[in-house]
Design a protein around this motif. Structure first.
Motif, PDB file in Angstrom:
ATOM      1  N   ASP A 513       1.408  14.394   6.155  1.00 23.13           N
ATOM      2  CA  ASP A 513       1.279  15.842   6.046  1.00 23.13           C
ATOM      3  C   ASP A 513       2.563  16.528   6.505  1.00 23.13           C
ATOM      4  O   ASP A 513       3.074  17.437   5.840  1.00 23.13           O
ATOM      5  CB  ASP A 513       0.083  16.306   6.881  1.00 23.13           C
ATOM      6  N   ALA A 514       3.090  16.083   7.638  1.00 23.69           N
ATOM      7  CA  ALA A 514       4.304  16.699   8.168  1.00 23.69           C
ATOM      8  C   ALA A 514       5.498  16.437   7.259  1.00 23.69           C
ATOM      9  O   ALA A 514       6.341  17.318   7.044  1.00 23.69           O
ATOM     10  CB  ALA A 514       4.587  16.172   9.573  1.00 23.69           C
ATOM     11  N   PHE A 515       5.594  15.236   6.703  1.00 18.66           N
ATOM     12  CA  PHE A 515       6.716  14.910   5.817  1.00 18.66           C
ATOM     13  C   PHE A 515       6.656  15.757   4.549  1.00 18.66           C
ATOM     14  O   PHE A 515       7.646  16.379   4.154  1.00 18.66           O
ATOM     15  CB  PHE A 515       6.707  13.427   5.460  1.00 18.66           C
ATOM     16  N   CYS A 516       5.504  15.784   3.905  1.00 13.38           N
ATOM     17  CA  CYS A 516       5.383  16.546   2.658  1.00 13.38           C
ATOM     18  C   CYS A 516       5.524  18.047   2.903  1.00 13.38           C
ATOM     19  O   CYS A 516       6.091  18.782   2.080  1.00 13.38           O
ATOM     20  CB  CYS A 516       4.048  16.243   1.984  1.00 13.38           C
ATOM     21  N   GLY A 517       5.028  18.519   4.049  1.00 19.17           N
ATOM     22  CA  GLY A 517       5.126  19.937   4.362  1.00 19.17           C
ATOM     23  C   GLY A 517       6.534  20.384   4.670  1.00 19.17           C
ATOM     24  O   GLY A 517       6.850  21.572   4.571  1.00 19.17           O
ATOM     25  N   SER A 518       7.399  19.459   5.038  1.00 13.82           N
ATOM     26  CA  SER A 518       8.777  19.820   5.370  1.00 13.82           C
ATOM     27  C   SER A 518       9.740  19.365   4.273  1.00 13.82           C
ATOM     28  O   SER A 518      10.331  20.184   3.559  1.00 13.82           O
ATOM     29  CB  SER A 518       9.179  19.212   6.719  1.00 13.82           C
ATOM     30  N   ARG A 519       9.868  18.063   4.073  1.00 12.99           N
ATOM     31  CA  ARG A 519      10.867  17.551   3.127  1.00 12.99           C
ATOM     32  C   ARG A 519      10.576  17.928   1.671  1.00 12.99           C
ATOM     33  O   ARG A 519      11.515  18.101   0.886  1.00 12.99           O
ATOM     34  CB  ARG A 519      10.942  16.027   3.216  1.00 12.99           C
ATOM     35  N   LEU A 520       9.307  18.048   1.323  1.00 10.67           N
ATOM     36  CA  LEU A 520       8.964  18.370  -0.062  1.00 10.67           C
ATOM     37  C   LEU A 520       8.516  19.813  -0.224  1.00 10.67           C
ATOM     38  O   LEU A 520       8.150  20.228  -1.319  1.00 10.67           O
ATOM     39  CB  LEU A 520       7.871  17.421  -0.564  1.00 10.67           C
ATOM     40  N   GLY A 521       8.536  20.575   0.877  1.00  6.66           N
ATOM     41  CA  GLY A 521       8.137  21.974   0.820  1.00  6.66           C
ATOM     42  C   GLY A 521       9.264  22.858   0.330  1.00  6.66           C
ATOM     43  O   GLY A 521      10.395  22.417   0.113  1.00  6.66           O
ATOM     44  N   ARG A 522       8.960  24.114   0.181  1.00 12.70           N
ATOM     45  CA  ARG A 522       9.930  25.068  -0.356  1.00 12.70           C
ATOM     46  C   ARG A 522      10.844  25.645   0.718  1.00 12.70           C
ATOM     47  O   ARG A 522      11.880  26.225   0.409  1.00 12.70           O
ATOM     48  CB  ARG A 522       9.187  26.231  -1.040  1.00 12.70           C
ATOM     49  N   ASP A 523      10.458  25.507   1.990  1.00 10.33           N
ATOM     50  CA  ASP A 523      11.224  26.173   3.043  1.00 10.33           C
ATOM     51  C   ASP A 523      11.674  25.193   4.124  1.00 10.33           C
ATOM     52  O   ASP A 523      11.611  25.478   5.310  1.00 10.33           O
ATOM     53  CB  ASP A 523      10.393  27.296   3.672  1.00 10.33           C
ATOM     54  N   TRP A 524      12.136  24.029   3.691  1.00 11.50           N
ATOM     55  CA  TRP A 524      12.594  23.019   4.651  1.00 11.50           C
ATOM     56  C   TRP A 524      13.828  23.539   5.375  1.00 11.50           C
ATOM     57  O   TRP A 524      14.822  23.913   4.768  1.00 11.50           O
ATOM     58  CB  TRP A 524      12.910  21.732   3.902  1.00 11.50           C
ATOM     59  N   GLY A 525      13.767  23.550   6.716  1.00  8.36           N
ATOM     60  CA  GLY A 525      14.900  24.013   7.509  1.00  8.36           C
ATOM     61  C   GLY A 525      16.045  23.023   7.489  1.00  8.36           C
ATOM     62  O   GLY A 525      15.858  21.823   7.282  1.00  8.36           O
ATOM     63  N   THR A 526      17.250  23.516   7.696  1.00  2.50           N
ATOM     64  CA  THR A 526      18.425  22.647   7.669  1.00  2.50           C
ATOM     65  C   THR A 526      18.590  21.880   8.972  1.00  2.50           C
ATOM     66  O   THR A 526      19.290  20.867   9.005  1.00  2.50           O
ATOM     67  CB  THR A 526      19.690  23.471   7.409  1.00  2.50           C
ATOM     68  N   ALA A 527      17.998  22.333  10.056  1.00  3.97           N
ATOM     69  CA  ALA A 527      18.100  21.656  11.344  1.00  3.97           C
ATOM     70  C   ALA A 527      16.800  20.935  11.641  1.00  3.97           C
ATOM     71  O   ALA A 527      15.727  21.282  11.139  1.00  3.97           O
ATOM     72  CB  ALA A 527      18.402  22.662  12.456  1.00  3.97           C
ATOM     73  N   PHE A 528      16.870  19.895  12.475  1.00  9.44           N
ATOM     74  CA  PHE A 528      15.661  19.231  12.943  1.00  9.44           C
ATOM     75  C   PHE A 528      14.923  20.167  13.904  1.00  9.44           C
ATOM     76  O   PHE A 528      15.525  20.962  14.618  1.00  9.44           O
ATOM     77  CB  PHE A 528      16.008  17.925  13.656  1.00  9.44           C
ATOM     78  N   GLY A 529      13.602  20.045  13.932  1.00 13.88           N
ATOM     79  CA  GLY A 529      12.797  20.862  14.824  1.00 13.88           C
ATOM     80  C   GLY A 529      12.263  22.121  14.190  1.00 13.88           C
ATOM     81  O   GLY A 529      11.919  23.076  14.897  1.00 13.88           O
ATOM     82  N   THR A 530      12.167  22.129  12.853  1.00 12.59           N
ATOM     83  CA  THR A 530      11.658  23.318  12.152  1.00 12.59           C
ATOM     84  C   THR A 530      10.366  23.009  11.403  1.00 12.59           C
ATOM     85  O   THR A 530      10.060  23.633  10.390  1.00 12.59           O
ATOM     86  CB  THR A 530      12.714  23.849  11.166  1.00 12.59           C
ATOM     87  N   LEU A 531       9.592  22.053  11.901  1.00 11.68           N
ATOM     88  CA  LEU A 531       8.324  21.717  11.264  1.00 11.68           C
ATOM     89  C   LEU A 531       7.306  22.844  11.469  1.00 11.68           C
ATOM     90  O   LEU A 531       7.346  23.548  12.497  1.00 11.68           O
ATOM     91  CB  LEU A 531       7.764  20.425  11.864  1.00 11.68           C
ATOM     92  N   PRO A 532       6.389  23.011  10.537  1.00 10.12           N
ATOM     93  CA  PRO A 532       5.331  24.014  10.735  1.00 10.12           C
ATOM     94  C   PRO A 532       4.571  23.751  12.029  1.00 10.12           C
ATOM     95  O   PRO A 532       4.154  22.619  12.303  1.00 10.12           O
ATOM     96  CB  PRO A 532       4.439  23.821   9.510  1.00 10.12           C
ATOM     97  N   HIS A 533       4.393  24.770  12.835  1.00  9.46           N
ATOM     98  CA  HIS A 533       3.807  24.588  14.164  1.00  9.46           C
ATOM     99  C   HIS A 533       2.334  24.198  14.103  1.00  9.46           C
ATOM    100  O   HIS A 533       1.759  23.707  15.070  1.00  9.46           O
ATOM    101  CB  HIS A 533       3.962  25.870  14.985  1.00  9.46           C
ATOM    102  N   SER A 534       1.713  24.403  12.975  1.00 11.14           N
ATOM    103  CA  SER A 534       0.285  24.111  12.849  1.00 11.14           C
ATOM    104  C   SER A 534      -0.014  22.620  12.678  1.00 11.14           C
ATOM    105  O   SER A 534      -1.170  22.207  12.733  1.00 11.14           O
ATOM    106  CB  SER A 534      -0.288  24.875  11.649  1.00 11.14           C
ATOM    107  N   LEU A 535       1.004  21.806  12.488  1.00 19.65           N
ATOM    108  CA  LEU A 535       0.800  20.370  12.282  1.00 19.65           C
ATOM    109  C   LEU A 535       0.492  19.670  13.596  1.00 19.65           C
ATOM    110  O   LEU A 535       0.820  20.163  14.686  1.00 19.65           O
ATOM    111  CB  LEU A 535       2.051  19.759  11.647  1.00 19.65           C
ATOM    112  N   ASP A 536      -0.110  18.487  13.511  1.00 17.90           N
ATOM    113  CA  ASP A 536      -0.447  17.697  14.703  1.00 17.90           C
ATOM    114  C   ASP A 536       0.773  16.884  15.119  1.00 17.90           C
ATOM    115  O   ASP A 536       0.871  15.679  14.864  1.00 17.90           O
ATOM    116  CB  ASP A 536      -1.628  16.777  14.397  1.00 17.90           C
ATOM    117  N   LEU A 537       1.716  17.550  15.777  1.00 22.62           N
ATOM    118  CA  LEU A 537       2.991  16.924  16.103  1.00 22.62           C
ATOM    119  C   LEU A 537       2.889  15.973  17.285  1.00 22.62           C
ATOM    120  O   LEU A 537       3.683  15.030  17.393  1.00 22.62           O
ATOM    121  CB  LEU A 537       4.035  18.003  16.382  1.00 22.62           C
TER     122      LEU A 537
END
Length: 548
Positions: A513-537
């Motif tokens: 979920d976290a991979f697809c929500g970030s790497r394959l999403g439309r708003d992937w941040g350029t820096a590490f640490g920009t994952l959606p906060h709602s994920l089970d990190l």
């Protein structure tokens, strides 16, 4: 004063005394997923033994010493005789000896050999990356030599031996040998067809004398080398031994060792040939075709080597954050630090999962001759080599930052890891070379694209973001106008879709979920640490943690 003011608190304990293999859940799961169940007990035992050695204090000291005391070139002895030898710290030989003894030069001819070696390579090169170079080249020389059955019969048992013997002697007198290679020249670089080294035929069948230079010749104390030179029939592959059968030294003048950014323990050299005896490998004029299997194997090792560095960087960052307290609690529990660590963990898991899938395909080709898996590798290897090695440097830099000032200090080991990180992106063809190789495969081998699409299609319907990314990739591939200028973007999306497909199928839901929500999403941040906060990190980070 020191006794009262220099009390050390709030520092992470040394990360030693653990099993590097069994503590890596992603690697263990990948091995269990792909390896024949009947081979698993033996494989687990041998890899755990290697993992315990890799996590030990002595092995980590070997890695530090091999880099602190880099190799030295000795062109002449005290009497003025030309010897062209490179001296290494004893730690280098201990690292190589342990690796060869663990079978890291032998994936050929044993069931599950590529998977078992890939897992071992991932484990052991976390100790020190430089000695992975001769391991990789020795392993990769086997398929090139198999073009000539006579040469293969002579050299393969020595190349795949689990005995390491240092020193220059005739190969027939050694139980095990190492190989290097010399491809690039000053004027050509990756364009090996621009090579000017010449090969003159001798009367004996298959024997030549070489004259020319090599701008990069790795591991010059190896027992033999595969090199490219211009024969009368065109660019041809040759085997150059360091020592001739009669015990005399072949003409192999080491002009200097390269002063490199990283990879300091490994001797990379410039060499001159001047009447150097060589044996032809394959037909004249077919040097690139002869060497291509070796290149594919070393490119896979670039992926595995970068995955190993990513895992080591992640391990150090998570370990530090678990024991370091700041602003009222452990760093690992702080939401923003957790986001960074989870992002690093995603990158590491995706790299390891992809690398092991490629090794499984190599095993399928070796054991069954699978045309589908061979076609899959034709695209997947250069795409993975491009992307995984590109992601290694920013990831290691971010992991170093997790340690703060401690990470910037040489004693932490992180600066050495950061200097090492860019190498695999350059070695065996830089990013543009990989991207262009993907384009060549797309244009001339349509079965390769079919095989890759079948692979990613196995996850279709499981995640809408992955489905959309696959559709976007197909749109990119359908538009050939100016595709060379867009090649990097196309290859990046290809690698990400492949990683996403594997994680959706095999990783825990929170990771996929976290991979697809970030790497394959439309708003992937350029820096590490920009994952959606709602994920089970928290679960993602815990999965990556090593307990000591």
């Amino acid at each position: 004063m020191a006794a009262t003011t220099h009390t050390v608190t709030n520092q992470a304990p040394p990360l030693v005394g653990h099993d590097v293999f069994t503590s890596d859940r992603v690697l263990v799961e990948a091995l269990e997923r792909h390896l024949d169940p009947g081979l698993l007990p033996e494989a687990r035992e041998e890899l755990s033994t290697l993992g315990l050695a890799a996590g030990s204090a002595p092995a980590q000291e070997w890695g530090a010493l091999a880099n602190e005391y880099p190799p030295k070139l000795r062109t002449h002895d005290r009497y003025g005789h030309r010897i062209d030898e490179v001296e290494f710290h004893p730690a280098w030989h201990r690292l190589l000896g342990h690796a060869v003894g663990a079978g890291l030069t032998n994936a050929w001819g044993r069931p599950g050999g590529h998977l078992r070696r890939a897992a071992g390579f991932l484990v052991w090169t976390q100790v020190e990356a430089g000695h992975g170079c001769p391991l990789s080249m020795t392993h990769a020389a086997v398929p090139a030599l198999r073009v000539d059955p006579e040469l293969a019969a002579e050299w393969e048992p020595r190349l795949t031996s689990q005995v390491y013997e240092q020193g220059l002697r005739p190969a027939a007198e050694k139980a095990g040998v190492l190989f290097g290679m010399g491809m690039t020249e000053k004027q050509g670089g990756s364009d090996v067809r621009a090579n000017t080294t010449r090969a003159r035929r001798l009367d004996a069948e298959g024997e030549y004398l070489l004259t020319g230079h090599k701008w990069f010749c790795s591991a010059p104390m190896s027992d033999g080398f595969l090199v490219l030179a211009q024969a009368p029939g065109g660019l041809t592959c040759f085997l150059v031994p360091r020592v001739l059968p009669d015990g005399s030294r072949n003409v192999f003048a080491i002009q200097r060792l390269k002063d490199k950014l990283g990879n300091r323990s490994n001797a990379s050299s410039e060499v001159e040939f001047d009447g150097t005896w060589a044996r032809r490998v394959g037909e004249e004029g077919r040097g690139v075709r002869t060497i291509i299997e070796m290149v594919a194997a070393t490119r896979l090792d670039c992926v595995l080597g970068s995955a190993a560095q990513m895992r080591q960087a992640l391990t150090q960052a998570v370990h530090h954050a678990a024991y370091r307290s700041a602003f009222g609690g452990p760093l690992i529990d702080k939401p923003l630090m957790r986001n960074v660590l989870a992002d690093l963990a995603l990158e590491s898991e995706a790299a390891t999962t992809l690398g092991m899938r490629l090794a499984a395909a190599a095993d399928s080709v070796q054991s069954t001759g699978s045309d589908a898996e061979r076609a899959f590798l034709r695209l997947a290897v250069p795409a993975a080599k491009y992307w995984v090695t590109k992601r290694c440097t920013p990831m290691v830099a971010e992991a170093l930052e997790c340690l703060g000032g401690n990470g910037y200090v040489e004693e932490s080991g992180m600066p050495r890891l950061l200097r090492e990180a860019p190498l695999n992106s350059i070695w065996e063809g830089s990013g543009n070379v990989q991207a262009l190789d993907v384009l060549r495969a797309l244009q001339s081998e349509p079965e390769a694209l079919n095989a890759l699409l079948q692979e990613v299609g196995r996850a279709r319907g499981a995640d809408h973001r992955l489905d959309r990314a696959i559709k976007d990739l197909l749109t990119e591939l359908a538009d050939l106008d100016g595709i060379e200028a867009r090649a990097r973007r196309v290859v990046e999306r290809m690698a990400l879709v492949l990683q996403g497909s594997l994680l959706v199928r095999f990783a825990p839901p929170e990771v996929a979920d976290a991979f697809c929500g970030s790497r394959l999403g439309r708003d992937w941040g350029t820096a590490f640490g920009t994952l959606p906060h709602s994920l089970d990190l928290a679960k993602v980070v815990e999965r990556a943690r090593v307990a000591v």
